[in-house]
Design an enzyme around this catalytic site. Structure first.
Site, PDB file in Angstrom:
ATOM      1  CB  SER A 293      -0.905   0.156   1.089  1.00 24.04           C
ATOM      2  OG  SER A 293      -1.569   1.201   1.499  1.00 24.04           O
ATOM      3  N   GLY A 294       0.666   2.131  -0.880  1.00 27.23           N
ATOM      4  CA  GLY A 294       1.329   3.412  -0.886  1.00 27.23           C
ATOM      5  C   GLY A 294       2.601   3.471  -1.970  1.00 27.23           C
ATOM      6  CB  THR A 298      -3.550   3.989  -7.973  1.00 22.12           C
ATOM      7  OG1 THR A 298      -4.150   3.414  -7.001  1.00 22.12           O
ATOM      8  CG2 THR A 298      -4.660   4.991  -8.492  1.00 22.12           C
ATOM      9  CG  ASN A 341      -1.395   6.156  -1.832  1.00 27.90           C
ATOM     10  OD1 ASN A 341      -1.106   7.213  -2.157  1.00 27.90           O
ATOM     11  ND2 ASN A 341      -1.388   4.983  -2.713  1.00 27.90           N
ATOM     12  CB  SER A 344      -4.370   3.707  -0.674  1.00 29.63           C
ATOM     13  OG  SER A 344      -4.353   2.606  -0.485  1.00 29.63           O
ATOM     14  CB  SER A 345      -6.817   1.186  -4.925  1.00 33.85           C
ATOM     15  OG  SER A 345      -6.527   2.060  -5.983  1.00 33.85           O
ATOM     16  N   GLY A 571      -0.953  -5.485  -2.161  1.00 34.22           N
ATOM     17  CA  GLY A 571       0.145  -6.148  -1.995  1.00 34.22           C
ATOM     18  C   GLY A 571       0.081  -6.967  -0.629  1.00 34.22           C
ATOM     19  CD  GLU A 573      -3.314  -5.267   3.585  1.00 26.46           C
ATOM     20  OE1 GLU A 573      -3.742  -4.514   2.827  1.00 26.46           O
ATOM     21  OE2 GLU A 573      -3.973  -6.015   4.489  1.00 26.46           O
TER      22      GLU A 573
END
Length: 761
Positions: A293-294, A298, A341, A344-345, A571, A573
């Site tokens: 994440s981040g 995206t 982020n 973030s999606s 991704g 986690e």
């Protein structure tokens, strides 16, 4: 210049040598025998006297002068004062001439990316390392043994070995001149050739040595120079710059479209590889974008789609612009600010773009995975709820807000007030106008727009409903406008909504239904569940609407579909507390890792086979054991959760006992003795400890029957349509089984394509 000055320096005049006085020759004269004997007698006397002259004194004096002269020759004069000796001058000139002659043989050249390399015109050989004859004085000063020293924060820094100590430690010096001592336990260090630090490459396979420190150094130095893209073979590494860079202009798109081979690594190059691969082989391609994440997934997804839309275009329908217009909608409802982020999606997606026989875009289809619906009701203080809530409050016209009974202050709503309100470089008002434009381009009707925003507003009002405890396992709704506002926006009866969130109906065959009151905490959970599920169903509807508008046009019956798929998925986690959602996400990453290993090594072996090169097969990491632990029929974690849901008295506790017994000898499974509710899965990326609390509830993924019964009586057709499959009873699958089926479908699709990889960091 130093040598020239040294050679042209005027020679000092040599000092005149002192002349030695020769003894005067005396004419012989007659001496008596007694007189001849007197000197000898004096010399033999113990006192050395006798008044006569010592015949050995001259000899001793001569030896003493000779010894002093020899000692003077052995002690060199200071360099700045001592004149060069002829032998030294001859040696220096000879060495300089030799170096100059050797330098004439070499030529410094540049790669298209600006990386220097060296060509020997005599031997016709090339090398990356700068030849000794071309090195400057500073470069020569860097000679010595160099190593990579581990350092917190920078991972590794270069250092030069000073000495090896008797206790086994090393004394080293970093580039900035600081001294360090490396303990025996941290030795040996990774060796380094100092010129390697200046040899930065656009493709990591060109590194002199492929090791972790040099890879990180190369990426860091390029990142400092705003070169955020680096290749490692056919894989693109994309580092998130956390700032806007001029890398995505129309002129840059054109440069990669017409002359890609001479351009540096870029997401456009990867997209062009996929497009050209589809044209040449007339087979499906995929672009797999992964990262935590981040990391910037995206942005990479949007730029890939932008490039394909510009390069391919469409025949007549302008469908590529509709595909791009879907991004603002999905981002508004599916993206949020997180700690890492700003955009973030919070869901995974696979966008498949279809092409006709002329390789023009003819349509697209989007599949979404695991929306983080828990974010609707709770998130950390540093994060924010989904963008659309803030866009609506800050960007909508006053008349629209009034009809939705909303104010423009986010702090007035509980689902928003437990986090931050603002995002850097994001104007919620402007984003809302962009959202409306996108909805217009995708042919949303006015009625659909109104219903969508009524659902969003209804969720905000629902979050403000509060309860008072009125007795043991009994509560009531606190008076206020929120209950009625929610009922009006959702088209529900106020009394029915109040009963559905404060009572549970117990049904038994052959008897009347019994209303069982709920405690305050239970009522809050039921209310939040309604908000989460309504929002999730709205998001699913939006994806279906986008697919309906962007579906493939002029589809030939029986014709072969050619497409390029772009996968943007969450991704791996690892959090402090990991639950069912993290298990599903990490399960997806295990599947993708297996796919990556299979295709990467298989493709590399195919290249070696085509060139008839003998090689030893590489044994890559096989994570099939972890996949079996999670998904294998009857014994996997997900199937065992489904089985426990079907059992009348199944619970998280009974589930834990069963998996501990079943997988006691499974290497990929570990118990946590200090926390009986927890277990550990040994993933490829590391061990992850999961807490089994609420595993069954989360996998069941259903509201209470009372809430479904409530929605069947809504006067809002749009809301009833969102839950049509749940109300009819056709959707009885658990979240675990549904996600497993989606993931297997995705893997079958990917295996039918030629993959291209982008790893975001």
């Amino acid at each position: 210049p130093e040598l020239k000055a040294y050679l042209t320096k005027p020679k000092p005049k040599p000092k005149p040598k002192p002349k030695l006085k020769s003894p005067r020759s005396k004419s012989p004269r007659s001496v008596s025998p007694r007189a001849q004997a007197m000197p000898m007698m004096g010399a033999m006397s113990p006192m050395g006297g006798g008044g006569g002259k010592d015949p050995l004194a001259a000899l001793r004096k001569k030896k003493k002068k000779k010894k002093e002269k020899k000692e003077m020759q052995q002690v060199p004069e200071p360099e700045e004062d001592r004149p060069p000796r002829p032998s030294e001058m001859k040696s220096t000139v000879s060495r300089a001439a030799k170096m100059a002659a050797e330098a004439e043989k070499w030529q410094e050249l540049m790669t298209p990316e600006g990386v220097p390399y060296y060509h020997n015109k005599e031997t016709n050989s090339t090398c990356w390392e700068k030849p000794e004859c071309l090195k400057s004085a500073d470069e020569i000063d860097k000679d010595g043994e160099w190593f990579w020293m581990p350092q917190k924060g920078d991972a590794y820094v270069p250092c030069r070995l000073i000495c090896k100590n008797t206790n086994g430690s090393w004394s080293v010096e970093s580039e900035n001149g600081q001294s360090h001592s490396i303990g025996k336990k941290k030795l040996p260090l990774e060796p380094l050739q100092w010129p390697q630090l200046r040899h930065l490459v656009h493709d990591l396979v060109l590194l002199d040595v492929m090791n972790r420190p040099l890879i990180l150094h190369n990426l860091r130095e390029r990142y400092t120079d705003n070169k955020i893209y680096t290749n490692v073979g056919s894989i693109l590494i994309a580092l998130n710059p956390y700032k806007r860079l001029p890398l995505y202009t129309p002129s840059i798109i054109e440069s990669y479209r017409h002359n890609k081979t001479r351009q540096p690594p870029h997401v456009y190059a990867t997209a062009d590889d996929a497009f050209q691969g589809m044209v040449q082989s007339q087979s499906g391609q995929s672009i797999v974008i992964s990262g935590e994440s981040g990391a910037g997934k995206t942005v990479c997804t949007k730029q890939c789609m932008q490039y394909l839309a510009d390069v391919a275009g469409s025949a007549e329908t302008n469908i590529e612009q509709k595909i791009l217009s879907a991004n603002p909608i999905l981002e508004a409802f599916g993206n949020a600010k997180t700690v890492r982020n700003n955009n973030s999606s919070r869901f995974g997606k696979y966008v498949e773009i279809f092409f006709d026989s002329r390789f023009k875009i003819s349509g697209a289809s989007t599949t979404n995975y695991l929306l983080e619906k828990s974010r609707v009701v709770i998130h950390s203080e540093e994060e924010r709820n989904y963008h659309v809530f803030f866009q609506l409050l800050r960007g909508a016209e006053p008349d629209l807000l009034k009809s939705l009974k909303l104010s423009n202050d986010p702090s007035n709503y509980r689902y928003l007030s437990n986090g931050t309100f603002d995002v850097d470089d994001m104007d919620d008002k402007a984003e809302f106008h962009e959202l409306i434009k996108s909805m217009d381009k995708l042919q949303f009707t006015e009625a659909e727009n109104r219903d969508v925003f009524k659902i969003v507003a209804g969720v905000l009002h629902l979050g403000n409903i509060e309860f008072n405890q009125t007795g043991d396992r009994k509560c009531e709704v606190v008076s206020g406008p929120w209950l009625k506002n929610t009922s009006d926006l959702f088209g529900l009866d106020v009394k029915n909504l109040q009963k559905a969130i404060t009572y549970r109906v117990f049904k038994s065959r052959g008897a009347e239904d019994i209303d069982i009151p709920l405690g305050k905490n239970e009522a809050v959970s039921v209310k939040d569940a309604l908000g989460k599920f309504v929002y999730e169903k709205l998001f699913d509807w939006l994806v279906k609407k986008v697919n309906l508008i962007t579906k493939e046009t002029n589809e030939k019956k029986g014709g072969k579909k050619v497409s390029i798929g772009v996968l943007d998925i969450f991704g791996f986690e690892i959090f402090k507390t990991n639950s069912f959602e993290q298990l599903c996400i990490n399960f997806a990453n295990e599947k993708l890792q297996q796919f990556f290993n299979f295709w990467t090594f298989k493709r590399e072996e195919a290249v070696y086979d085509s060139e008839k090169i003998e090689y030893k097969k590489i044994k890559f990491i096989d994570n099939q054991g972890v996949l079996d632990l999670i998904e294998k029929k009857r014994v996997g974690i997900l199937p065992m959760i489904d089985e426990e849901i079907r059992i009348p008295k199944g619970s998280d506790e009974t589930f834990m006992k069963k998996i501990e017994k079943k997988h006691a000898k499974t290497p990929e499974f570990k118990r946590v003795l200090r926390r009986p509710k927890n277990f550990v899965v040994v993933h490829y990326a590391g061990d992850v400890e999961y807490c089994s609390d609420s595993f069954l509830v989360k996998s069941k993924d259903r509201m209470t029957d009372d809430l479904y019964q409530l929605i069947t009586h809504t006067k809002m057709p749009f809301l009833k349509n969102l839950f049509a499959s749940d109300i009819e009873g056709s959707n009885t699958k658990t979240l675990g089984s549904k996600f497993k089926r989606q993931l297997n479908d995705l893997m079958r699709t990917l295996h039918s394509t030629e993959p291209h990889y982008i790893r975001c960091i």
